[in-house]
Design an enzyme around this catalytic site. Structure first.
Site, PDB file in Angstrom:
ATOM      1  N   ASP A 296       0.829  -1.206   0.000  1.00  0.00           N
ATOM      2  CA  ASP A 296       0.000   0.000   0.000  1.00  0.00           C
ATOM      3  C   ASP A 296       0.872   1.269   0.000  1.00  0.00           C
ATOM      4  O   ASP A 296       1.892   1.323   0.708  1.00  0.00           O
ATOM      5  CB  ASP A 296      -0.852  -0.029   1.280  1.00  0.00           C
ATOM      6  CG  ASP A 296      -1.977   0.990   1.294  1.00  0.00           C
ATOM      7  OD1 ASP A 296      -2.810   0.951   0.387  1.00  0.00           O
ATOM      8  OD2 ASP A 296      -2.022   1.805   2.237  1.00  0.00           O
TER       9      ASP A 296
ATOM     10  N   GLU B 229      14.819 -15.119  -0.059  1.00  0.00           N
ATOM     11  CA  GLU B 229      15.213 -16.203   0.863  1.00  0.00           C
ATOM     12  C   GLU B 229      14.167 -17.321   0.841  1.00  0.00           C
ATOM     13  O   GLU B 229      14.488 -18.502   0.798  1.00  0.00           O
ATOM     14  CB  GLU B 229      15.168 -15.639   2.285  1.00  0.00           C
ATOM     15  CG  GLU B 229      16.433 -15.619   3.041  1.00  0.00           C
ATOM     16  CD  GLU B 229      16.119 -14.999   4.417  1.00  0.00           C
ATOM     17  OE1 GLU B 229      15.391 -15.622   5.209  1.00  0.00           O
ATOM     18  OE2 GLU B 229      16.612 -13.879   4.657  1.00  0.00           O
TER      19      GLU B 229
HETATM   20  C1  GLC Z   1      -4.260   3.026  -0.586  1.00  0.00           C
HETATM   21  C2  GLC Z   1      -5.492   2.165  -0.463  1.00  0.00           C
HETATM   22  C3  GLC Z   1      -6.623   3.024  -0.009  1.00  0.00           C
HETATM   23  C4  GLC Z   1      -6.284   3.625   1.330  1.00  0.00           C
HETATM   24  C5  GLC Z   1      -4.960   4.372   1.278  1.00  0.00           C
HETATM   25  C6  GLC Z   1      -4.444   4.654   2.645  1.00  0.00           C
HETATM   26  O1  GLC Z   1      -4.372   3.976  -1.583  1.00  0.00           O
HETATM   27  O2  GLC Z   1      -5.726   1.490  -1.653  1.00  0.00           O
HETATM   28  O3  GLC Z   1      -7.829   2.318   0.059  1.00  0.00           O
HETATM   29  O4  GLC Z   1      -7.295   4.515   1.733  1.00  0.00           O
HETATM   30  O5  GLC Z   1      -3.976   3.616   0.633  1.00  0.00           O
HETATM   31  O6  GLC Z   1      -4.006   3.469   3.254  1.00  0.00           O
END
Ligand code: GLC
Length: 534
Positions: free
Chosen positions: A195, A243
């Site tokens: 993310d 790994e």
């Molecule tokens: C990413 C996710 C989104 C979230 C953001 C903060 O963009 O896909 O859904 O709100 O990160 O974590």
């Protein structure tokens, strides 16, 4: 699971656990609901699933606010449920990728609670980004990116106030996440979707940057996006994954970054010692226009090709308006930030026709493709959700000016005549489903050969048969034409974005069409796959 570099060509299906299937009738989807219905995905012909977060979380941003990275939130089940899901998926030949949220924790994470009670300058505060003065940086969800704590210091949150950004120059943070990677790798996951992969490192001179950060495609030069130092983090993670891969080479463990940056910059995240894939947001944000699509396809294949990585392709996810609705608007329409009552509504029929064509175009491209749950049903966005149901923090933080992402996150319709369209055991759904969703229910589509799910299933089977994930793309249409035509070995593609029908070449054998009843002519907003008759 036939190939060790499966990720280069994989079709990866994103499951948004809250909205996939609800096994206990509480209105929120859960891990057992997923396990029970994995067969439906196998029969679609996908290679892997990516699960959006199911970790312990106060759910202020639908689970992207994690308070314990190594446990399952009771809302979704237990670790034992996760293990069963993973085992079942592997038995069925599906790989499993999970979401890793390293840019920020939840404000409910024990580390942040410790930071709040500790003094300014303490090691506890150094795990986050506390300062005596805020800067002019803006949060992606609206408003200042800084919030003040009782002793006068400020902490950075690029997203919601409940999502404090971690300090990735802290050794504690690095060690914690290496532990998280190993925890899930030891349990057997095949990889991670990372993310906000472009956001972990901030310019530590904290320069002024008053611009509003875009949600889908980050602007270059912001002092908190795409800083060079992030790459070193991914190199260290790659070494951890390697790994595990070395211990069992038949199961390479992979990483895909959510790096919302332009195409030549995204390719830097997939250099040979970094991630395996990164999402292609420029492709997602390209309008339904032949020249623009051709340009982004060429640029992607060139940039990823240069570093030896596969390109990826994506049209929908839990953060954007579903493509069946996005494509139902005239060009340049601002559908990106969510749609609600009182907004101009998309043309549902046009949107679906184009969405089917767009999906077939995408699935014919070399590389790996990401599908978002429900797109195989041609599911539109819920574009008329009453505002009182909205849960996306964007809606509140942007002072009710942007409807946000809830419309793309509505529980799936499985059975048209059942309560909650078969999403769960009960009537409850955490977001309301539009009444029109019954028409899109899986059970109706399963028995209809020209349904959208039928089209996806045939496309995935042909993709496999013709090995479309590998190899080159050779354009057979001219640059600037309103028709995209190309050859993928024996299989050829015509996608008509122009106003006039296009004649199929004489002797063409039609393999698949995005619109029913295509014979000699490819109509507007239709994509066909064909080959020369032997
Ligand atoms: C990413 C996710 C989104 C979230 C953001 C903060 O963009 O896909 O859904 O709100 O990160 O974590």
């Amino acid at each position: 699971m036939d190939s060790i570099d499966w990720w280069r060509t994989a079709v990866i299906y994103q499951i948004y656990p809250r909205s996939f299937a609800d096994s206990n009738g509480d209105g929120v989807g859960d891990l057992n609901g997923i396990t029970e219905r994995l067969d439906a995905l196998v029969s679609l012909g996908i290679d892997a699933i990516w699960l959006s977060p199911f970790y312990r979380s106060p759910q202020a941003d639908a689970g992207y606010d994690v308070s314990d990275y190594c446990d399952v939130d009771p809302l979704f089940g237990t670790l034992a449920d996760f293990d069963r899901l993973l085992a079942r998926a592997h038995d069925l030949g599906l790989r499993v990728i999970i979401d890793l949220v390293p840019n920020h924790t939840s404000s409910g994470h024990p580390w942040f609670e410790e930071a709040l009670t500790a003094a300014a300058g303490s090691p506890e505060r150094q795990r986050y980004l506390f300062r005596d003065e805020p800067t002019d940086w803006q949060s992606v969800f609206g408003g200042s990116a800084w919030t003040q704590v009782p002793d006068g210091q400020w902490y950075l949150h690029l997203y919601d106030v409940s999502q404090p950004d971690l300090n990735w120059r802290s050794a504690d943070v690095r060690a914690m996440f290496e532990g998280v990677l190993r925890f899930w790798l030891d349990r057997g996951v095949d990889g991670f979707r990372v993310d906000v992969a472009h956001g972990l490192i901030k310019d530590d001179t904290f320069p002024s940057y008053p611009e509003t950060p875009l949600g889908v495609l980050a602007k270059a030069n912001a002092p908190y996006w795409d800083q060079d130092e992030v790459h070193e983090i991914y190199r260290s993670w790659r070494a951890v994954l390697d790994e595990y891969t070395a211990a069992d080479p038949s199961r390479p463990r992979v990483m895909c970054g959510e790096a919302n940056v332009s195409v030549p910059r995204t390719a830097r995240y997939v250099r040979p010692d970094e991630m395996h894939q990164t999402f292609n947001f420029p492709y997602l944000t390209t309008p339904w226009d032949a020249s623009a699509l051709r340009a982004v396809i060429d640029a992607s294949l060139a940039a990823y090709g240069e570093v030896g990585a596969p390109s990826t392709w994506v049209l929908s996810n839990h953060d954007v308006v579903r493509h069946a609705s996005r494509l139902g608007y005239p060009p340049d329409s601002p559908a990106g930030a969510g749609i609600g009552i009182g907004d101009p509504q998309p043309d549902e029929e046009l949107g679906l026709r184009r969405a089917r064509a767009a999906s077939m175009l995408m699935l014919a491209l070399p590389g790996s493709a990401y599908l978002y749950q429900g797109e195989e049903l041609g599911l539109p966005e819920h574009t008329e959700m009453p505002d009182q149901f909205r849960q996306d923090p964007n809606w509140v933080r942007k002072n009710y000016t942007e409807r946000g992402r809830d419309g793309a996150r509505v529980p799936l319709p499985w059975i048209s005549s059942a309560m909650a369209f078969g999403f769960g055991a009960g009537e409850a759904t955490w977001l309301p489903q539009p009444t029109g969703y019954g028409r899109y229910a899986r059970d109706l589509q399963e028995v209809e050969p020209t349904s959208t799910i039928g089209m996806y299933r045939s496309a995935l089977a042909l993709r496999h048969e013709f090995d479309l994930g590998r190899g080159d793309l050779e354009w057979t249409s001219e640059p600037g034409a309103a028709v995209l035509a190309f050859r993928r070995g024996e299989l050829q593609v015509i996608c008509n974005l122009g106003p006039d029908p296009v004649r199929l070449p004489a002797g063409a054998e039609l393999l698949l069409s995005s619109s029913p009843d295509v014979e000699a002519q490819v109509p507007t907003d239709c994509c066909v796959w064909w080959r020369a008759q032997p």
